[in-house]
Scaffold this active site. Structure first.
Site, short mmCIF file in Angstrom:
data_model
loop_
_atom_site.label_atom_id
_atom_site.label_comp_id
_atom_site.label_asym_id
_atom_site.label_seq_id
_atom_site.Cartn_x
_atom_site.Cartn_y
_atom_site.Cartn_z
CE LYS A 254 -95.75 97.58 -74.87
NZ LYS A 254 -94.97 97.44 -73.63
CG ASP A 265 -91.00 100.41 -77.71
OD1 ASP A 265 -90.29 100.78 -76.76
OD2 ASP A 265 -91.30 99.22 -77.91
CG ASP A 324 -94.63 93.97 -73.87
OD1 ASP A 324 -94.41 94.63 -74.90
OD2 ASP A 324 -94.95 94.48 -72.79
NE ARG A 328 -85.72 91.52 -73.20
CZ ARG A 328 -86.03 91.51 -71.90
NH1 ARG A 328 -85.70 90.47 -71.16
NH2 ARG A 328 -86.63 92.54 -71.36
#
Length: 474
Positions: A254, A265, A324, A328
């Protein structure tokens, strides 16, 4: 450093309901926007959230505006009052609030929610934070009618506060093991069983997504598994929450700007953990299993790479396109495991999953994707009761072909539209069950104060999950 953290969970103020004022404690008058209020030479506007301090020459010390008198206005007034009382040089330890004659339980519950959460603070300093009000006394001739609602709202507020605590904790302390151990300590009870699965167990059971994401960190991943199984429950819910305790982006690193916020997060996982605690405390007659795959997404020689093929729990494989898009990856394992192992009736996941949701819906509304209209409606209704806003997003089947893999079963990052494609990816692991995906990337964090939210982790989604479970309670 570990010993300097504030206590988790944060202690909430006490709220009493009574039919008479106690001598000596300062009083608060609640004023509608349509009312003209003048006390001690101070005129109050009645605007929702506007709190005026009255010169201390009488019993009344504050006037708090109620706006139009809707429940949300009461919540805003309670939160503003909690902040105002705490900000004075010598805050009162007990404050008394005169309830209007036409108040309802919904109004009182909303006011209590604001009072519980409006003064929330999480700081790690050498100085003790300013003392806040410790007790609020709600005064009404009908006080006894509101006691149960205040008690219920306290558990909802505690869920939001615990979510904030976990998400706000700095990541040099909050690694996957800390999150798992704190969950076991805070949530584990006679009603809730907590199992912490370590990296060996994850490897033995084929959790390739969690192990891939956690492989770049010196702090190994964990799977946090919670079970609440009350007698008489007729519906079984599976909650899954993203638990990335820090996210550098991995090799798809990032930008530096904003990376410090990645301590939150795991806000979806925190909401799931806190919701189970509240569901058990309320004694809801619904079975809940919750899974939080926890990992740190770091950069090292052990990091997973774009182009890797990862095998998830149950055998399906994913082509990695962007490290990143790690949320998922871990949630695919947890969804597949939870559904195969526990065979729930409904599945709901919560995650700070995609920046696309922040673009689509801003910072105060959560994105809702669902394969079932009734479940989607239940989530939106639960959010309305909880004071959290959701907007249903489309699962566009025309885009589903983009998820199909070439070397593996599915592709992890096939391109935009980001939020929809991420949801379609997760849907591949839901086995056709009624499923709702809550993307809270926007509202999970706040950069300024509004309603009962203060800057930092907002606690978003925890109250919705509790209210959702209540709607399925037998």
């Amino acid at each position: 450093m570990r010993n300097s953290l504030p206590p988790v969970p944060t202690k909430l103020p006490e709220i009493e309901v009574a039919d008479a004022f106690r001598r000596g404690a300062p009083q608060v008058v609640l004023a509608l926007s349509s009312a003209e209020v003048e006390l001690g030479g101070v005129k109050a506007t009645g605007k929702a959230g506007d709190v005026q301090e009255v010169p201390a020459d009488g019993a009344v010390r504050w006037v708090a505006g109620l706006g139009e008198g809707e429940p949300r206005d009461y919540r805003r007034a309670g939160a503003a009052l909690a902040r105002a009382v705490s900000s004075v040089d010598q805050p009162a330890r007990t404050v008394q609030v005169a309830l209007p004659e036409d108040v309802t339980a919904a109004h009182v519950g909303a006011l209590a929610m604001g009072l519980f959460l409006g003064g929330y603070r999480f700081v790690v300093t050498t100085e003790d934070p300013k003392p806040a009000v410790q007790t609020v006394r709600l005064v009404s001739p009908s006080a006894a009618a509101y006691a149960d609602e205040v008690a219920r709202v306290r558990e909802l507020a505690a869920a939001a506060a615990l979510t904030r605590d976990l998400a706000n904790a700095p990541s040099n302390i909050k690694n996957p093991a800390w999150l798992a151990n704190t969950t076991a300590k805070v949530v584990g009870s006679a009603a809730v069983t907590v199992h912490v699965r370590d990296e060996k167990w994850l490897a033995d059971n084929g959790f390739g997504g969690v192990l891939a994401v956690g492989g770049g960190s010196d702090s190994p991943p964990r799977l946090i598994e919670l079970e609440y199984r009350p007698r008489g429950a007729k519906t079984h819910l599976l909650f899954v929450g993203k638990g990335i305790t820090f996210d550098t982006g991995g090799l798809s690193v990032k930008p530096a700007d904003g990376m410090h916020l990645m301590r939150t997060d795991m806000a979806g996982g925190a909401a799931v953990i806190a919701s189970v605690r509240a569901i058990a405390a309320l004694g809801l007659a619904v079975r809940v299993t919750a899974l939080v795959p926890a990992a740190e997404n770091h950069v090292s020689g052990g990091s997973y790479r774009p182009g890797d093929i990862v095998r998830h729990y149950g055998g399906r494989t994913t082509e990695v396109g962007n490290t990143d898009a790690e949320g998922r990856m871990v949630m695919a394992d947890a969804l597949a495991y939870g559904i195969q192992t526990y065979k729930p009736d409904l599945v709901v996941d919560a995650a700070t999953l995609t920046g696309a949701m922040k673009v689509s819906l801003g910072l105060r509304t959560g994105g809702l994707f669902s394969t079932d209209d009734d479940l989607a409606a239940a989530v939106i209704a639960a959010g309305t009761r909880a004071g959290e806003s959701w907007w249903r997003m489309p699962l566009v089947d025309d885009y589903a072909s983009g998820i199909e893999g070439e070397l593996g079963d599915v592709r992890q990052a096939p391109g935009g539209p980001g939020g929809i494609m991420a949801a379609l990816f997760l849907r591949e692991f839901t086995a056709g069950l009624p499923w709702a995906h809550l993307d809270i990337a926007g509202p999970a964090r706040a950069d300024k104060t509004y309603d009962d939210v203060v800057p930092g982790a907002s606690g978003f989604a925890a109250r919705t999950l509790v209210e959702l479970a209540a709607s399925y309670s037998a």
